[in-house]
Design a protein around this motif. Structure first.
Motif, short mmCIF file in Angstrom:
data_model
loop_
_atom_site.label_atom_id
_atom_site.label_comp_id
_atom_site.label_asym_id
_atom_site.label_seq_id
_atom_site.Cartn_x
_atom_site.Cartn_y
_atom_site.Cartn_z
N PHE A 1 171.70 125.03 27.74
CA PHE A 1 170.95 123.77 27.65
C PHE A 1 169.51 123.98 28.11
O PHE A 1 168.55 123.55 27.46
CB PHE A 1 171.64 122.71 28.50
N ILE B 1 165.87 123.60 25.98
CA ILE B 1 164.65 122.89 26.40
C ILE B 1 163.45 123.83 26.35
O ILE B 1 162.38 123.49 25.85
CB ILE B 1 164.82 122.33 27.84
N ARG C 1 160.01 123.73 23.88
CA ARG C 1 158.62 123.73 24.37
C ARG C 1 157.82 124.91 23.84
O ARG C 1 156.62 124.79 23.59
CB ARG C 1 158.64 123.73 25.91
N ALA D 1 156.22 110.96 27.68
CA ALA D 1 157.26 110.71 28.69
C ALA D 1 157.41 109.22 28.99
O ALA D 1 158.37 108.80 29.63
CB ALA D 1 156.94 111.47 29.97
N LEU E 1 160.86 110.13 23.40
CA LEU E 1 161.92 110.72 24.22
C LEU E 1 163.21 110.90 23.42
O LEU E 1 163.92 111.90 23.58
CB LEU E 1 162.18 109.86 25.46
N VAL F 1 162.66 113.92 21.38
CA VAL F 1 162.78 115.12 22.20
C VAL F 1 164.25 115.52 22.34
O VAL F 1 164.60 116.72 22.27
CB VAL F 1 162.16 114.86 23.60
N SER F 2 165.12 114.56 22.50
CA SER F 2 166.54 114.86 22.65
C SER F 2 167.10 115.42 21.34
O SER F 2 167.92 116.34 21.33
CB SER F 2 167.31 113.60 23.06
N ALA G 1 166.03 119.06 21.14
CA ALA G 1 166.83 119.89 22.06
C ALA G 1 168.23 120.12 21.49
O ALA G 1 168.79 121.22 21.60
CB ALA G 1 166.91 119.21 23.43
N ARG H 1 171.34 112.01 26.83
CA ARG H 1 170.57 111.44 27.93
C ARG H 1 170.01 112.50 28.88
O ARG H 1 168.91 112.35 29.41
CB ARG H 1 171.46 110.44 28.69
N MET H 2 170.77 113.58 29.06
CA MET H 2 170.27 114.64 29.94
C MET H 2 169.03 115.31 29.33
O MET H 2 168.14 115.76 30.06
CB MET H 2 171.36 115.68 30.19
N ALA H 3 168.98 115.36 28.01
CA ALA H 3 167.78 115.93 27.37
C ALA H 3 166.58 115.03 27.58
O ALA H 3 165.45 115.51 27.75
CB ALA H 3 168.05 116.17 25.88
N VAL H 4 166.80 113.74 27.56
CA VAL H 4 165.71 112.81 27.87
C VAL H 4 165.27 112.98 29.33
O VAL H 4 164.07 113.06 29.63
CB VAL H 4 166.15 111.35 27.61
N ALA I 1 165.38 115.55 31.14
CA ALA I 1 164.63 116.79 31.34
C ALA I 1 163.14 116.57 31.11
O ALA I 1 162.30 117.29 31.66
CB ALA I 1 165.15 117.89 30.41
N THR I 2 162.82 115.58 30.28
CA THR I 2 161.41 115.29 29.98
C THR I 2 160.88 114.16 30.86
O THR I 2 159.72 114.17 31.26
CB THR I 2 161.25 114.92 28.49
N GLN I 3 161.72 113.19 31.14
CA GLN I 3 161.32 112.05 31.98
C GLN I 3 162.31 111.94 33.16
O GLN I 3 163.33 111.27 33.08
CB GLN I 3 161.33 110.77 31.14
#
Lengths: 77, 77, 77, 77, 77, 77
Positions: free
Chosen positions: D17, D21, D25, D46, D52, D55-56, D59, E25-28, E30-32
């Motif tokens: 995981f 990430i 990036r 953010a 967001l 972003v998920s 990932a 949600r954990m990926a979100v 990681a960013t916020q």
């Protein structure tokens, strides 16, 4: 509604492509069952570049599954 | 329309890439059959960064299927 | 144009990553062949958060195919 | 730049995981090499719900490839 | 942070679905990392149709990986 | 909530399609548990072309996993 998806198997890649387009539309229909509304909206997005690109993305996703189901039509090549 | 997709098999990765571009466009054509409209819209999105990124995303999705069909052209390497 | 994609095979994951970036860009080039326009647009989206996230999404999709082609570089680990 | 991606293999899903990430990036970095610009943009997205969520999505796509490379860490379960 | 992802293996598809939501949600996160900001943003996108559709797309992507890891829970059927 | 996803196995592709639609909606429900809000939002996006295309994309992603789980219903063909 009569059964519309008895199988994912098609004889050729091109028929698989057509099935992908059909599945794209059936998924829209599941959310918007009114054909008149769908026709009106198609008139809008058929003139919109971003929407047409998105339509191709959706078709590609459905096609990926259909192609795998057909073992990529390798034996028909 | 004459058969345009007889097979997903290509001789090289590069031909597979070209087929991915072609399939991207055929999916657009299925929704917007008017070539003049498509040409006009292409003039618009070819100048739009977001649309060009989306075009690459779509090509990548079609290519994924074509590459799998060709077993990634491993035997040709 | 000279052949630019003779194989999907790379020696390391990092070279596979670089090929993914290259394929992302070649797909853009297929739609916008004018390098000056592409450079100008890159100046725009390199400052745009949403576009940069989308760029990463596209690279991930191309990389998925390249990684599968290389059997995830397992034998090189 | 020193080699940053020697392998896709990680010991645990959680490390996979984290690698996802990181790869998300690095793909952004390939397009926007200026760290100050990236930091500024991260401050913007953010605070943006749509960004967001995107972003998920990105990932998840990178993680899919890493998970396959690691045979889903089944033998470590 | 304590280890939160020791395995991708779950006992049922439904637990796999719940893990997909968690990974989204954990990926979100990681960013916020700020929970208060995430809560505020969730209040916004929970009322936004486009965002909710995107959330489902993200969950589907995470779930695809989890399902493959579990061999689709076939032996539990 | 009673168990709603005991298995990914369905008897036909069409039932798999219906499950994909259901999973799309359950993922939305996980973020927006209020049925009245979801109904109101559906009224909005059912009239929005971009949202309907996105809905089809999401269904395609869920269906891909379900289809793989069912080995593409090949033995039922």
């Amino acid at each position: 509604m009569a059964e519309w998806l008895p199988t994912l198997i098609t004889q050729t890649p091109e028929q698989g492509f057509e099935l992908a387009i059909k599945m794209s539309r059936m998924a829209v229909k599941a959310t918007q069952p009114d054909a008149a509304v769908r026709d009106r909206l198609r008139g809008v997005y058929a003139e919109d570049a971003d929407a047409l690109i998105a339509v191709s993305q959706v078709a590609a996703q459905w096609f990926a599954t259909i192609a795998a189901a057909n073992d990529y039509w390798r034996s028909a090549s």
